[in-house]
Design an enzyme around this catalytic site. Sequence first.
Site, PDB file in Angstrom:
ATOM      1  N   HIS A  24     -15.562  58.193  -4.658  1.00 33.18           N
ATOM      2  CA  HIS A  24     -16.904  57.966  -5.146  1.00 33.18           C
ATOM      3  C   HIS A  24     -17.240  58.829  -6.340  1.00 33.18           C
ATOM      4  CE1 HIS A  24     -21.246  57.219  -3.882  1.00 33.18           C
ATOM      5  NE2 HIS A  24     -21.216  57.923  -5.104  1.00 33.18           N
ATOM      6  N   HIS A  26     -18.958  59.068 -10.267  1.00 28.43           N
ATOM      7  CA  HIS A  26     -19.564  58.642 -11.486  1.00 28.43           C
ATOM      8  C   HIS A  26     -19.220  58.951 -12.742  1.00 28.43           C
ATOM      9  CE1 HIS A  26     -22.983  57.157  -8.852  1.00 28.43           C
ATOM     10  NE2 HIS A  26     -22.678  57.905  -8.021  1.00 28.43           N
ATOM     11  N   LEU A  27     -18.634  58.186 -13.551  1.00 30.08           N
ATOM     12  CA  LEU A  27     -18.228  58.562 -15.128  1.00 30.08           C
ATOM     13  C   LEU A  27     -19.036  58.358 -16.154  1.00 30.08           C
ATOM     14  CD1 LEU A  27     -14.487  57.287 -14.500  1.00 30.08           C
ATOM     15  CD2 LEU A  27     -15.185  59.634 -14.734  1.00 30.08           C
ATOM     16  N   LYS A 110     -21.065  47.415  -4.578  1.00 27.64           N
ATOM     17  CA  LYS A 110     -21.862  48.493  -3.928  1.00 27.64           C
ATOM     18  C   LYS A 110     -23.378  48.059  -3.695  1.00 27.64           C
ATOM     19  CE  LYS A 110     -23.029  52.956  -3.386  1.00 27.64           C
ATOM     20  NZ  LYS A 110     -22.963  54.088  -4.288  1.00 27.64           N
ATOM     21  N   HIS A 147     -25.055  52.847  -0.386  1.00 30.64           N
ATOM     22  CA  HIS A 147     -25.919  54.003  -0.439  1.00 30.64           C
ATOM     23  C   HIS A 147     -26.887  53.885   0.676  1.00 30.64           C
ATOM     24  CE1 HIS A 147     -28.075  57.146  -2.776  1.00 30.64           C
ATOM     25  NE2 HIS A 147     -28.807  56.851  -1.721  1.00 30.64           N
ATOM     26  N   HIS A 185     -21.305  58.931   0.687  1.00 31.97           N
ATOM     27  CA  HIS A 185     -21.873  60.089   0.724  1.00 31.97           C
ATOM     28  C   HIS A 185     -22.712  60.439   1.761  1.00 31.97           C
ATOM     29  CE1 HIS A 185     -25.018  58.058  -1.164  1.00 31.97           C
ATOM     30  NE2 HIS A 185     -24.354  58.184  -2.350  1.00 31.97           N
ATOM     31  N   LEU A 230     -28.991  62.937  -4.208  1.00 25.24           N
ATOM     32  CA  LEU A 230     -29.506  61.945  -3.071  1.00 25.24           C
ATOM     33  C   LEU A 230     -28.003  61.397  -2.641  1.00 25.24           C
ATOM     34  CD1 LEU A 230     -32.414  60.318  -4.914  1.00 25.24           C
ATOM     35  CD2 LEU A 230     -32.467  61.785  -2.847  1.00 25.24           C
ATOM     36  N   ASP A 258     -18.907  62.193  -5.374  1.00 31.94           N
ATOM     37  CA  ASP A 258     -20.205  61.810  -6.063  1.00 31.94           C
ATOM     38  C   ASP A 258     -20.616  62.732  -7.055  1.00 31.94           C
ATOM     39  OD1 ASP A 258     -22.422  60.302  -6.197  1.00 31.94           O
ATOM     40  OD2 ASP A 258     -23.621  61.400  -4.629  1.00 31.94           O
TER      41      ASP A 258
HETATM   42  N1  LIG Z   1     -25.983  60.975  -5.966  1.00 34.24           N
HETATM   43  C1  LIG Z   1     -26.802  61.234  -6.881  1.00 34.24           C
HETATM   44  O1  LIG Z   1     -27.702  62.015  -6.627  1.00 34.24           O
HETATM   45  N2  LIG Z   1     -26.953  60.723  -7.996  1.00 34.24           N
HETATM   46  C2  LIG Z   1     -25.995  59.414  -8.474  1.00 34.24           C
HETATM   47  C3  LIG Z   1     -26.426  58.163  -7.694  1.00 34.24           C
HETATM   48  C4  LIG Z   1     -25.957  58.149  -6.177  1.00 34.24           C
HETATM   49  O2  LIG Z   1     -24.837  58.176  -5.947  1.00 34.24           O
HETATM   50  O3  LIG Z   1     -26.813  57.776  -5.344  1.00 34.24           O
HETATM   51  C5  LIG Z   1     -26.084  59.390  -9.994  1.00 34.24           C
HETATM   52  O4  LIG Z   1     -25.577  58.253 -10.377  1.00 34.24           O
HETATM   53  O5  LIG Z   1     -26.663  60.350 -10.484  1.00 34.24           O
HETATM   54 ZN   LIG Z   2     -22.990  58.423  -6.208  1.00 39.60          ZN
HETATM   55 ZN   LIG Z   3     -25.664  56.931  -3.726  1.00 41.87          ZN
END
Ligand SMILES: NC(=O)N[C@@H](CC(=O)O)C(=O)O
Ligand SMILES: [Zn+2]
Ligand SMILES: [Zn+2]
Length: 354
Positions: A24, A26-27, A110, A147, A185, A230, A258
């Site tokens: 999991h 985010h890039l 997703k 999510h 997560h 989150l 995450d």
């Molecule tokens: N986890 C987070 O708080 N933020 C994530 C989005 C997500 O995974 O819900 C994001 O893309 O910034």
């Molecule tokens: Zn995430």
């Molecule tokens: Zn999420």
Amino acid sequence: MSTLDHTPAAVPSSITITRPDDWHLHLRDGAVMASVLPHSARQFGRAIVMPNLKPPVTTTADASAYRERILAAVPQGVNFDPLMVLYLTNNTSPDEIRRAQDSGIVQAVKLYPAGATTNSDLGVTDLKNCYKVLEVMQEVGMPFLVHGEVTDPEIDIFDREAVFIERVMRPLRSAFPALSVVFEHITTKDAAQYVAEAEGPIAATITAHHLLYNRNEIFKGGIRPHYYCLPILKREEHRLALMTAAASGDERFFLGTDSAPHAQGAKEMACGCAGCYTALHAMEMYAEAFERAGALDKLEAFASFHGPAFYGVPRNTDSITLKRESWTLPASLPLGDSHVIPLNAGEQINWKMV
Ligand SMILES: NC(=O)N[C@@H](CC(=O)O)C(=O)O
Ligand SMILES: [Zn+2]
Ligand SMILES: [Zn+2]
């Protein structure tokens, strides 16, 4: 991070484990992606790359183009395989799922409940809109990454994950019992217990920050926006339940950082974004959490074995080594033409990947 809850008799001075994957991540895209990608690629062989770009990755064609941009940013001599994900909308078609499955590059779809988190405005308003798509996913074996928070503003923010289990997860899984689901997560004992006890193909990712911290961390000495993500950090009893699940050896629980970079100014403001940047030192954070729990011997299965088993891919064949050696995290890192503040900025951490 320097105080230990619990120091087991003999903490090894180094550990070598099969190279882990991040299930999991985010890039982002463009110059921001180029800034953060080397941090993940240093540690992980593969990553599930979340599709909440602006605009989101909703088609196989988008995913394929995004994958090429990621590969072009991987540092020379580093092996890193980005596993692509489609962002489900109310309008995703069953045909798009078949195209995704046939492409061989899309690994999952997703669910962002509309309004639940960063860039979720185009997410699903009611899962009933997507039942035709979910039927095809179940048929072709495409995993559904969730999510898991309700967006009902009447529900207390700390209860949104637990309520999601009753209102969404149980009905979804009884309608589609053979659909592979990853509860992403997870942050509560409720979710850990649900995943451990449920029937059928279900798993959960757990972040390093939810293993290390409870919600007090957000308010230690003042409001600390870099600890806001989150689903939000929960009470200590939940952290303990997550740590127990992660160290249980149960194949259903695996690593997903995450890591979610936001520019410093987007977090340090009156209404700051959700997301913790942990890609820089993710494996060191997990090692710290497992050491504190006296469970370092359980780290490899959680980080490197359970994810590949769930996704049906081989384990990585090379390894990484973590030394028990303290170092200080940088105060700030470049992020495109801006900066990101990593979690634990300026603090000491007791493990170092070599
Ligand atoms: N986890 C987070 O708080 N933020 C994530 C989005 C997500 O995974 O819900 C994001 O893309 O910034
Ligand atoms: Zn995430
Ligand atoms: Zn999420």
